[in-house]
Design a protein around this motif. Structure first.
Motif, PDB file in Angstrom:
ATOM      1  N   ALA A 111       0.824  -1.207   0.000  1.00 39.76           N
ATOM      2  CA  ALA A 111       0.000   0.000   0.000  1.00 39.76           C
ATOM      3  C   ALA A 111       0.864   1.265   0.000  1.00 39.76           C
ATOM      4  O   ALA A 111       0.461   2.292  -0.540  1.00 39.76           O
ATOM      5  CB  ALA A 111      -0.926   0.002   1.217  1.00 39.76           C
ATOM      6  N   ILE A 112       2.042   1.178   0.584  1.00 38.73           N
ATOM      7  CA  ILE A 112       2.970   2.311   0.581  1.00 38.73           C
ATOM      8  C   ILE A 112       3.619   2.450  -0.789  1.00 38.73           C
ATOM      9  O   ILE A 112       3.874   3.550  -1.272  1.00 38.73           O
ATOM     10  CB  ILE A 112       4.061   2.131   1.666  1.00 38.73           C
ATOM     11  CG1 ILE A 112       3.423   2.074   3.056  1.00 38.73           C
ATOM     12  CG2 ILE A 112       5.099   3.243   1.605  1.00 38.73           C
ATOM     13  CD1 ILE A 112       2.717   3.328   3.483  1.00 38.73           C
ATOM     14  N   HIS A 116       0.434   9.568  11.982  1.00 39.86           N
ATOM     15  CA  HIS A 116      -0.282  10.832  12.148  1.00 39.86           C
ATOM     16  C   HIS A 116      -0.362  11.602  10.833  1.00 39.86           C
ATOM     17  O   HIS A 116      -1.432  12.093  10.453  1.00 39.86           O
ATOM     18  CB  HIS A 116       0.408  11.700  13.203  1.00 39.86           C
ATOM     19  CG  HIS A 116      -0.160  13.089  13.317  1.00 39.86           C
ATOM     20  ND1 HIS A 116      -1.340  13.357  13.967  1.00 39.86           N
ATOM     21  CD2 HIS A 116       0.290  14.287  12.838  1.00 39.86           C
ATOM     22  CE1 HIS A 116      -1.598  14.657  13.898  1.00 39.86           C
ATOM     23  NE2 HIS A 116      -0.629  15.243  13.219  1.00 39.86           N
ATOM     24  N   TYR A 117       0.750  11.682  10.113  1.00 35.89           N
ATOM     25  CA  TYR A 117       0.790  12.482   8.888  1.00 35.89           C
ATOM     26  C   TYR A 117       0.363  11.695   7.649  1.00 35.89           C
ATOM     27  O   TYR A 117      -0.030  12.282   6.644  1.00 35.89           O
ATOM     28  CB  TYR A 117       2.199  13.040   8.666  1.00 35.89           C
ATOM     29  CG  TYR A 117       2.534  14.204   9.572  1.00 35.89           C
ATOM     30  CD1 TYR A 117       1.924  15.443   9.403  1.00 35.89           C
ATOM     31  CD2 TYR A 117       3.463  14.059  10.594  1.00 35.89           C
ATOM     32  CE1 TYR A 117       2.231  16.510  10.239  1.00 35.89           C
ATOM     33  CE2 TYR A 117       3.778  15.126  11.431  1.00 35.89           C
ATOM     34  CZ  TYR A 117       3.159  16.345  11.245  1.00 35.89           C
ATOM     35  OH  TYR A 117       3.467  17.403  12.061  1.00 35.89           O
ATOM     36  N   GLY A 118       0.469  10.377   7.680  1.00 38.77           N
ATOM     37  CA  GLY A 118       0.142   9.592   6.497  1.00 38.77           C
ATOM     38  C   GLY A 118       1.056   9.959   5.337  1.00 38.77           C
ATOM     39  O   GLY A 118       2.277  10.066   5.498  1.00 38.77           O
ATOM     40  N   SER A 119       0.482  10.170   4.159  1.00 35.96           N
ATOM     41  CA  SER A 119       1.292  10.507   2.981  1.00 35.96           C
ATOM     42  C   SER A 119       1.982  11.860   3.117  1.00 35.96           C
ATOM     43  O   SER A 119       2.960  12.134   2.415  1.00 35.96           O
ATOM     44  CB  SER A 119       0.419  10.497   1.723  1.00 35.96           C
ATOM     45  OG  SER A 119      -0.613  11.473   1.825  1.00 35.96           O
ATOM     46  N   PRO A 122       8.920  15.465   7.822  1.00 38.00           N
ATOM     47  CA  PRO A 122       9.789  14.350   8.222  1.00 38.00           C
ATOM     48  C   PRO A 122      10.333  14.499   9.641  1.00 38.00           C
ATOM     49  O   PRO A 122      10.724  15.588  10.064  1.00 38.00           O
ATOM     50  CB  PRO A 122      10.924  14.429   7.198  1.00 38.00           C
ATOM     51  CG  PRO A 122      11.009  15.895   6.870  1.00 38.00           C
ATOM     52  CD  PRO A 122       9.594  16.395   6.883  1.00 38.00           C
ATOM     53  N   ILE A 123      10.331  13.405  10.360  1.00 36.46           N
ATOM     54  CA  ILE A 123      10.965  13.333  11.670  1.00 36.46           C
ATOM     55  C   ILE A 123      11.901  12.130  11.649  1.00 36.46           C
ATOM     56  O   ILE A 123      11.464  10.993  11.437  1.00 36.46           O
ATOM     57  CB  ILE A 123       9.931  13.176  12.797  1.00 36.46           C
ATOM     58  CG1 ILE A 123       9.072  14.436  12.918  1.00 36.46           C
ATOM     59  CG2 ILE A 123      10.623  12.870  14.123  1.00 36.46           C
ATOM     60  CD1 ILE A 123       9.811  15.664  13.414  1.00 36.46           C
TER      61      ILE A 123
END
Length: 548
Positions: A139-140, A192-195, A201-202
């Motif tokens: 899915a990614i 939390h951010y999804g796409s 970026p973290i």
């Protein structure tokens, strides 16, 4: 090729810019910021999508993996402090450092923390388990999912131990793990951010994300919690920030460099190569005072390829393929077209800089031998006016035209066909081109990556064997190399395989590329490596403050 007015613009304006920038006052903060331009767009700051060099350079500043590569292509510890290899080289057990923290973010805050207060946490083995599963997730659709093709399974043994089991031994596996695809990411932030993690970026890297105006400017700031130190125990990085601009063409980029507005230019473009370098590849005096040039081998082989299953008689003939290989002067080509930047390809497909490279197995410039082979070809086939069509893109037209002129001197008619890069990519993958220009940049620093292009089970379009070269002896050596754990013996196997390829001449190696970098004199500690990775954690920028 530059138009006359552009050339005149460079010749007139750049000396003025050099004079002007030398008299500029540098700000007190300027020496803390490393500035460079990326003429290609950055598509994502998510390491799972770090396919192109522009993306890799950016994500390398933000993320770390289990291991990393030094400038000599040795695999070194990174988040993993050490590792063991057991079970006949199929099980890799990594012991993680306990002082590696993710960049601060309010989502790391616990219930006991102040609300909206940025916090952090340490990296655990379960973070690698999550990151690797994400890489595999269809899915990614990460372009780096292939990195784990040889992996049976992986899991967190405990918080500080991560284990990977392979389906079969693979000596280059540690090199694969140095790729940015294999970086660790925090589950709570990604989910939390999804796409949109691509622009939020973290990671754990020496710099943290600050701001991104796409196609305009990208800013990273120093990570004050970074875990690596220099040889004197001083915390890295030295710089305060990185600022990336996005001017779309190399000529504008070079003008900014000449003016002192950016600190670094990578590569040699036709728009400025004769302005900054002599024909022998040396810095011109105009630049010697303000600019440093560093160069070294780049794991990139530039070549021409024949489709071995063609019905074209000329391409089917080994003698004609060898005649083309003998029929042009590679050293002259590099001086004339690249100002001496690049290494003439007298060896095989493996580039200089990798174990297995041997400069005695290829072809040198021998026009009389080429003519003799052509006479033998004519006698055997009855074809008195041999013709071939060489397909290329506009970026490499000058090289193909050089070879065209040289080969026609020995009696082979060459038609050069220029098509868009996307068309060439599709056509070569589907066996629609008989003779075409190509290049191969290492995915990971092991010659196996190059030799995979000639393994018969890798025929395109399902693999990278674009020539459809097939040899049973080669295949057996290739499979034997997988099981060989002694680096010296493996390198000997690589050389034998490369020699087999060259004896059949399914390709015409042109040159092995070089990394060439130009920096302002105040930049210190910017190294060079054969993968062209931009390593900024050890870079310093000295002050050059001028009084009125």
């Amino acid at each position: 090729m530059l138009k006359l007015n552009n050339s005149l613009f460079i010749l007139i304006i750049i000396p003025l810019l050099l004079c002007n920038c030398s008299s500029k006052r540098k700000s007190n903060q300027d020496h803390l910021v490393f500035r460079y331009n990326e003429h290609k767009n950055i598509g994502s700051l998510d390491p799972a999508f770090s396919k192109d060099l522009a993306d890799i350079w950016a994500t390398h500043q933000l993320f770390n993996g289990l291991v990393q590569m030094d400038d000599q292509l040795n695999v070194k510890a990174c988040i993993a402090k050490d590792w063991t290899i057991t079970d006949s080289a199929k099980t890799y057990t990594f012991n993680l450092k306990k002082d590696v923290y993710f960049h601060k973010h309010q989502l790391f805050s616990t219930s006991t923390s102040l609300s909206n207060q940025d916090s952090t946490r340490t990296v655990k083995a379960s973070d690698f388990e999550y990151s690797f599963n994400r890489l595999r997730d269809k899915a990614i659709a990460s372009p780096g999912s292939w990195v784990l093709n040889k992996v049976e399974n992986f899991y967190a043994v405990n918080d500080s131990t991560f284990q990977i089991k392979l389906k079969q031994p693979f000596p280059a596996f540690l090199g694969l793990l140095t790729m940015k695809y294999c970086s660790v990411v925090p589950k709570e932030i990604v989910e939390h951010y999804g796409s949109e993690f691509r622009s939020n970026p973290i990671g754990t890297g020496p710099f943290k994300f600050k701001r991104w105006e796409e196609n305009i400017k990208l800013v990273f700031r120093r990570n004050n919690n970074y875990f690596e130190v220099d040889n004197n125990g001083k915390q890295l990085p030295y710089l305060e920030a990185i600022a990336i601009t996005f001017l779309p063409d190399k000529q504008s980029e070079f003008l900014q460099f000449a003016q002192g507005n950016i600190d670094f230019v990578s590569g040699l473009d036709a728009s400025y190569k004769d302005e900054i370098l002599t024909a022998e590849g040396q810095l011109r005096p105009l630049y010697a005072e303000d600019v440093n040039m560093i160069r070294g081998p780049y794991l990139n082989t530039e070549y021409l390829a024949f489709f071995m299953e063609t019905e074209i008689s000329e391409i089917q003939s080994q003698k004609l393929r060898k005649a083309i290989n003998y029929g042009f002067d590679r050293a002259k080509m590099m001086t004339y077209l690249r100002n001496g930047i690049g290494i003439p390809a007298y060896g095989g497909f493996i580039p200089k800089g990798l174990p297995g490279y041997d400069d005695s197995i290829g072809f040198t410039y021998q026009p009389e031998k080429a003519k003799q082979l052509l006479l033998e070809f004519k006698a055997e086939t009855g074809i008195q006016n041999p013709k071939v069509t060489l397909t290329t893109t506009s970026n490499y037209l000058s090289f193909c035209e050089f070879i065209q002129r040289e080969i026609q001197k020995i009696g082979i008619n060459v038609n050069v066909d220029v098509i868009p890069a996307s068309s060439l990519k599709d056509a070569k993958a589907n066996g629609q081109l008989d003779f075409f220009r190509a290049s191969w940049i290492a995915d990971y620093p092991d010659a196996e990556n190059y030799l995979s292009l000639y393994y018969s089970k890798n025929f395109a379009p399902n693999g990278p064997n674009y020539t459809h070269y097939s040899n049973d002896t080669f295949d057996k050596l290739y499979e034997a190399a997988y099981l060989e754990t002694d680096p010296k013996i493996r390198a000997q196997l690589y050389t034998k395989m490369d020699s087999l390829i060259m004896s059949s001449a399914p390709i015409v190696p042109m040159f092995y590329d070089e990394v060439v970098r130009f920096t302002r004199k105040e930049i210190k500690g910017l190294g060079i490596n054969a993968t062209n990775l931009l390593e900024l954690k050890s870079v310093k920028k000295t002050t050059n403050l001028l009084s009125d």
